[in-house]
Write an enzyme that holds these catalytic residues in place. Sequence first.
Site, PDB file in Angstrom:
ATOM      1  N   ASP A 222       5.904  -0.522  -2.460  1.00  0.00           N
ATOM      2  CA  ASP A 222       6.207  -1.203  -1.202  1.00  0.00           C
ATOM      3  C   ASP A 222       7.579  -1.889  -1.270  1.00  0.00           C
ATOM      4  OD1 ASP A 222       4.994  -2.137   1.386  1.00  0.00           O
ATOM      5  OD2 ASP A 222       5.340  -4.111   0.494  1.00  0.00           O
ATOM      6  N   GLU A 286       9.028   3.292  -1.128  1.00  0.00           N
ATOM      7  CA  GLU A 286       9.214   2.989   0.284  1.00  0.00           C
ATOM      8  C   GLU A 286      10.543   2.250   0.366  1.00  0.00           C
ATOM      9  OE1 GLU A 286       7.725   0.404   4.062  1.00  0.00           O
ATOM     10  OE2 GLU A 286       7.979  -0.431   2.082  1.00  0.00           O
TER      11      GLU A 286
HETATM   12  C1  NOJ Z   1       5.892  -2.112   4.126  1.00  0.00           C
HETATM   13  C2  NOJ Z   1       4.465  -1.828   4.446  1.00  0.00           C
HETATM   14  O1  NOJ Z   1       4.317  -0.467   4.718  1.00  0.00           O
HETATM   15  C3  NOJ Z   1       4.120  -2.711   5.611  1.00  0.00           C
HETATM   16  O2  NOJ Z   1       2.892  -2.383   6.176  1.00  0.00           O
HETATM   17  C4  NOJ Z   1       4.171  -4.145   5.134  1.00  0.00           C
HETATM   18  O3  NOJ Z   1       3.949  -4.995   6.231  1.00  0.00           O
HETATM   19  C5  NOJ Z   1       5.529  -4.488   4.523  1.00  0.00           C
HETATM   20  N1  NOJ Z   1       5.986  -3.461   3.642  1.00  0.00           N
HETATM   21  C6  NOJ Z   1       5.458  -5.764   3.742  1.00  0.00           C
HETATM   22  O4  NOJ Z   1       4.702  -5.597   2.573  1.00  0.00           O
END
Ligand code: NOJ
Length: 567
Positions: A222, A286
Site C-alpha cells: 500500500d 501500489e
Molecule cells: C491505498 C488503498 O488502496 C486505499 O484504499 C487506502 O485508503 C489508502 N491507500 C491508504 O492506506
Amino acid sequence: MTDTLSTDLVHPADSADAAWWRHAVIYQIYPRSWADSDGDGVGDLPGVTARLEHLRDLGVDAVWFSPFYTSPQADAGYDVADYRDIDRLFGTLEDADAMVARAHELGLKVIVDLVPNHTSDEHVWFQEALASAPGSRERNRYIFRDGRGPGGDEPPNDWHSVFGGAGWTRVTEADGTPGQWYLHLFDSKQPDLNWDNDEVHAEFESILRFWLDRGIDGFRVDVAHGLIKEPGLPDYDAELHILDGELKPGAPKPPMWDQEGVHEVYRAWRKILDGYGEPDRILCAEAWVRPQERAVRYVRPDEMHQTFNFDFLQSQWRAADLRAVIDTSLAAADSVGAPSTWVLSNHDTVRHASRLGLPVGERRPNGISAADPQPDRELGLRRARAASTLMLALPGSAYVYQGEELGLPDSTDMPAEFRQDPTFIRTQGKEIGRDGCRVPIPWVKDAPSFGFGPSDATWLPQPAVYGEYAVDQQVGVEGSTLELYRDLLRVRRERELGTGGLAELAGYGDDVVALVNTGQGQSTLVLANLGTEPVALPEGSTVLVASGPLTDDGLVPLDTTVWATTA
Ligand code: NOJ
Ligand code: MG
C-alpha cells in the site's frame, strides 16, 4: 483486408517457462464485501473459504486480499492496529490459515495487503508515542513535530491529507497542554510511520516473515511511493491526490511521493522474499507514480516484481489513448525486464462498467452520487466487456477486481447516511469517495442480501439492480459476462497470451486497436473497435472469443473486442 497482416513489434515474447507472476491473472477480494458467513453484514474469511471454488472455476491464478488485520476500520482496514492478527470482524488466524490452505488446494496463490506507510492510531506503537514525551524513542517511530507560529499553534507545514483537510493533527501532552503535531497523509486515524528509523524497518521485515512463514505467496504494498519523505518536510502548496498521481504542469516534485529512499526498502524486502526460494514470493507496488519510466523503477530486477499500471486504468475510451498506453507500458516495463501489469478496476476507483458509461474525455470521478450525471449502464457494460477482453489479451499480469467478472456497476445513488469512506466525511461530501465500488457482491438473485450472506444485512446497501448481475443468473448462461470472463481466461491460458509477444497490426483505422499476441508460437489477433463503423476481420481468421455479438455479416461492431486466429 488480406494485405493488412503487416505488423510492428511492440514487445518481445517472454520465455515459455517464465515465473508465475510474470503472466498471472490476480483476482482482488475486498474481504468485507465478498461473502459473509455469519450474517453480520460484513464479509469474512470463512465466507471466502466457502466460495473459493468460484475463483477456480473462473480460472484465475492468484487472489489478492485487501487488509483483514486487526483494525478500528477507520479506512476499511487500511488502518492496521495489529499486523499479526485478523480482525474479529473477519475471523481468526486459524480462519486465515484454513483459507490459505483451501486456496492452495485449489491451485490459487494468495497475496496479502501490506500497509507500511502508516498504522492505525490504535496501534500499540502510536499509543506508546502519545504517552511518551516529545523527542522520545516512542515518538520517533512516527513523524511528530512542533507546530509553527506563536505557541506552536500552526501545523509544522502545509501538507494536506489525501482524504481532505489538514495532513497534521495536534496531540495533547501528558500534562494536559497542547502539544506536538503528527503527520497523516491519510486520515487522522492513520499516523505516518517514520521510515528514517531502523526500528520501523526491522518491524516490517519481521511482519513480512510472519506472513511468509504462514505460507502466503506475496504482498501488495500500500502507498509504496509514500514511505520516505523529503528531509525537512518542505512546504508543498497543493492538494494531495495519491489516486491521480497527477502533477500540475510546472509544479515542483511532491516532497511526500516517490522519494529515492523507498527503493532501498524494497531491495531489502526482495532479499527476504528471495530467501524463501521457489516458487517465487512476490511484491506488487501500489505506486501512483508518473511517468511510466519512473514507475518502473519500482520493478527493477532487485526490487519489486510488479507495480500497478494505473495509466491503463485511467486511459480514456479512445483507441489512440489505449494504443499509446499499451505501447508505453510495455516499453517501460521491458526497459527493466519486468512484466507489465494491467488493471481496470479496484476498490479505490469507479468500476469500469460505470466509468466507461460516462461521456468520453471527462475527468475520472471519485465516486458518483444521485446528484451527479448517471452513467449509461448498457453502454458502460458493453465497453467494460470490450475493455476487459482487450486487457486479458495483453502480455504480462492482469488484475481483476471482485464483481467485474459479473459486469457489476457501481452503486451510483447511495444515500449519504450510508457512506463510510473517510474521503466523503473529511470533505463534507465534496468528494463522493469510494463506497460505490465496495458494495457487497450478489451471488444469488432470489436470496437475502442477494446471497452475500445468510441475512439481509449488508454493511453498504446493495442497489436493487444487483440481483440481475448475481452469479446464479450468469453461470452457464451463454453471453453472460461471467461466461465471457471464463472463456477469456481459458483461451488466454491455452494460447499462452500472458507470455506472448505483442505486435501492432497495420491497416486498420485510427479508431481500432489491432494487435497480434504471438503467444508461444501461435498468433492471436486482438481487435477492439472503438470507431463508428463495423470492421472486418482479416480473411481466413476464426473468432475465438468476442466481447459481444458480431453483426449479421460477421463484422466487429462498435465497442466490441474480438480474439481470433490469424489465417
Ligand atoms: C491505498 C488503498 O488502496 C486505499 O484504499 C487506502 O485508503 C489508502 N491507500 C491508504 O492506506
Ligand atoms: Mg461476517
